[in-house]
Design a protein around this motif. Structure first.
Motif, short mmCIF file in Angstrom:
data_model
loop_
_atom_site.label_atom_id
_atom_site.label_comp_id
_atom_site.label_asym_id
_atom_site.label_seq_id
_atom_site.Cartn_x
_atom_site.Cartn_y
_atom_site.Cartn_z
N ALA A 64 0.84 -1.20 0.00
CA ALA A 64 0.00 0.00 0.00
C ALA A 64 0.87 1.25 0.00
CB ALA A 64 -0.92 0.00 1.21
N ARG A 65 0.55 2.18 -0.86
CA ARG A 65 1.35 3.41 -0.93
C ARG A 65 1.27 4.20 0.37
NH1 ARG A 65 -2.72 4.69 -4.75
NH2 ARG A 65 -1.35 4.02 -6.42
N GLU A 66 0.24 3.98 1.17
CA GLU A 66 0.11 4.67 2.45
C GLU A 66 1.25 4.33 3.42
OE1 GLU A 66 -4.17 4.22 0.89
OE2 GLU A 66 -2.31 3.07 0.82
N ILE A 67 1.93 3.22 3.18
CA ILE A 67 3.05 2.82 4.04
C ILE A 67 4.14 3.89 4.04
CG2 ILE A 67 4.40 1.51 2.34
CD1 ILE A 67 4.86 -0.61 4.52
N SER A 68 4.27 4.63 2.94
CA SER A 68 5.30 5.67 2.83
C SER A 68 5.14 6.77 3.88
CB SER A 68 5.30 6.29 1.43
OG SER A 68 5.60 5.32 0.46
N ASP A 69 3.92 7.03 4.28
CA ASP A 69 3.66 8.07 5.28
C ASP A 69 3.55 7.53 6.70
OD1 ASP A 69 3.55 10.14 3.38
OD2 ASP A 69 1.43 9.75 2.96
N HIS A 70 3.29 6.23 6.84
CA HIS A 70 2.96 5.71 8.16
C HIS A 70 3.88 4.61 8.69
CE1 HIS A 70 -0.80 7.95 8.11
NE2 HIS A 70 -0.95 7.56 6.86
N ASN A 71 4.77 4.06 7.85
CA ASN A 71 5.62 2.96 8.32
C ASN A 71 6.88 2.89 7.45
OD1 ASN A 71 6.49 0.64 9.63
ND2 ASN A 71 4.49 -0.37 9.53
N LYS A 72 7.64 3.97 7.46
CA LYS A 72 8.82 4.11 6.60
C LYS A 72 9.88 3.03 6.84
CE LYS A 72 8.40 9.11 6.07
NZ LYS A 72 8.14 9.32 4.69
N GLY A 73 10.06 2.62 8.08
CA GLY A 73 11.07 1.60 8.38
C GLY A 73 10.74 0.27 7.73
N LEU A 74 9.49 -0.14 7.85
CA LEU A 74 9.08 -1.40 7.23
C LEU A 74 9.16 -1.29 5.71
CD1 LEU A 74 8.03 -4.28 7.56
CD2 LEU A 74 5.71 -3.33 7.57
N GLU A 75 8.75 -0.17 5.18
CA GLU A 75 8.82 0.04 3.73
C GLU A 75 10.26 -0.10 3.24
OE1 GLU A 75 7.63 3.40 0.38
OE2 GLU A 75 8.17 4.05 2.40
N ALA A 76 11.20 0.53 3.93
CA ALA A 76 12.60 0.47 3.52
C ALA A 76 13.12 -0.96 3.54
CB ALA A 76 13.45 1.35 4.44
N GLY A 77 12.75 -1.72 4.55
CA GLY A 77 13.17 -3.12 4.62
C GLY A 77 12.64 -3.94 3.46
N MET A 78 11.38 -3.71 3.11
CA MET A 78 10.79 -4.46 1.99
C MET A 78 11.43 -4.05 0.67
SD MET A 78 6.80 -5.28 2.73
CE MET A 78 6.23 -3.67 3.22
N ARG A 121 -1.47 -14.74 8.28
CA ARG A 121 -1.76 -13.64 9.21
C ARG A 121 -0.73 -13.64 10.33
NH1 ARG A 121 -5.32 -12.95 13.88
NH2 ARG A 121 -6.14 -10.83 13.90
N THR A 122 -0.12 -12.49 10.55
CA THR A 122 0.86 -12.33 11.62
C THR A 122 0.20 -11.59 12.79
OG1 THR A 122 1.68 -10.16 10.94
CG2 THR A 122 2.64 -12.10 9.84
N GLY A 123 0.95 -11.37 13.83
CA GLY A 123 0.46 -10.58 14.95
C GLY A 123 0.82 -9.11 14.84
N GLU A 124 1.40 -8.73 13.71
CA GLU A 124 1.88 -7.36 13.51
C GLU A 124 0.76 -6.34 13.71
OE1 GLU A 124 4.47 -4.58 13.24
OE2 GLU A 124 5.20 -6.58 12.71
N ALA A 125 1.09 -5.25 14.41
CA ALA A 125 0.11 -4.21 14.69
C ALA A 125 0.62 -2.83 14.30
CB ALA A 125 -0.28 -4.24 16.16
N SER A 126 1.56 -2.76 13.36
CA SER A 126 2.01 -1.45 12.87
C SER A 126 1.27 -1.15 11.57
CB SER A 126 3.53 -1.44 12.68
OG SER A 126 3.93 -2.32 11.67
N PRO A 127 1.15 0.13 11.20
CA PRO A 127 0.32 0.52 10.06
C PRO A 127 0.80 -0.04 8.71
CG PRO A 127 0.95 2.44 11.37
CD PRO A 127 1.73 1.28 11.88
N TYR A 128 -0.15 -0.54 7.95
CA TYR A 128 0.06 -0.96 6.57
C TYR A 128 1.14 -2.04 6.42
CZ TYR A 128 -2.87 3.06 5.93
OH TYR A 128 -3.92 3.96 6.02
N ALA A 129 1.23 -2.92 7.39
CA ALA A 129 2.21 -4.02 7.36
C ALA A 129 1.61 -5.22 6.63
CB ALA A 129 2.64 -4.38 8.78
#
Length: 128
Positions: A70-84, A110-118
């Motif tokens: 999701a492109r929304e990850i760029s605004d809400h979860n930059k660390g995860l985006e960079a890793g992917m 399904r994981t237990g992840e609770a960070s945005p747009y993961a």
């Protein structure tokens, strides 16, 4: 007993049936799961197992030629985006488009992840 790779029998069995271009979703604990798509729920508490832990384990045993996030990850979860971005050929779509695309998945993990747009949709590649 398997010595390497994915040892979860349910995930390993599903991945063995994947063909080129089939879709696999790795989801956080909040992504809606369409009723007709098989779901392996690994979550056992908020945050566990993490999205990154599951993604890394899957990628050790799964050839992905593309990844949809999701492109929304760029605004809400930059660390995860960079890793992917370091691991995958990421293609962006809206979160609503990602949820719609998940209806075409062959499997959702399904994981237990609770960070945005993961969430990620992996498109199966070929190993030759």
């Amino acid at each position: 007993m398997k010595k390497q790779g994915m040892i979860n029998r349910d995930i390993a069995g599903h991945l063995a049936r994947f063909g080129h271009t089939d879709l696999l979703v790795i989801a956080d604990c909040g992504l809606p799961v369409p009723e007709h798509v098989p779901c392996i729920d690994l979550s056992y508490r908020i945050g566990e197992p993490s999205f990154e832990t599951v993604l890394d384990a899957v990628l050790e045993d799964f050839e992905a030629e593309a990844a949809y996030i999701a492109r929304e990850i760029s605004d809400h979860n930059k660390g995860l985006e960079a890793g992917m971005q370091q691991q995958l050929d990421c293609r962006y779509l809206s979160h609503e488009e990602l949820k719609a695309m998940s209806h075409n998945a062959k499997l959702i993990i399904r994981t237990g992840e609770a960070s945005p747009y993961a969430n990620v949709i992996l498109q199966s590649g070929v190993i030759f």
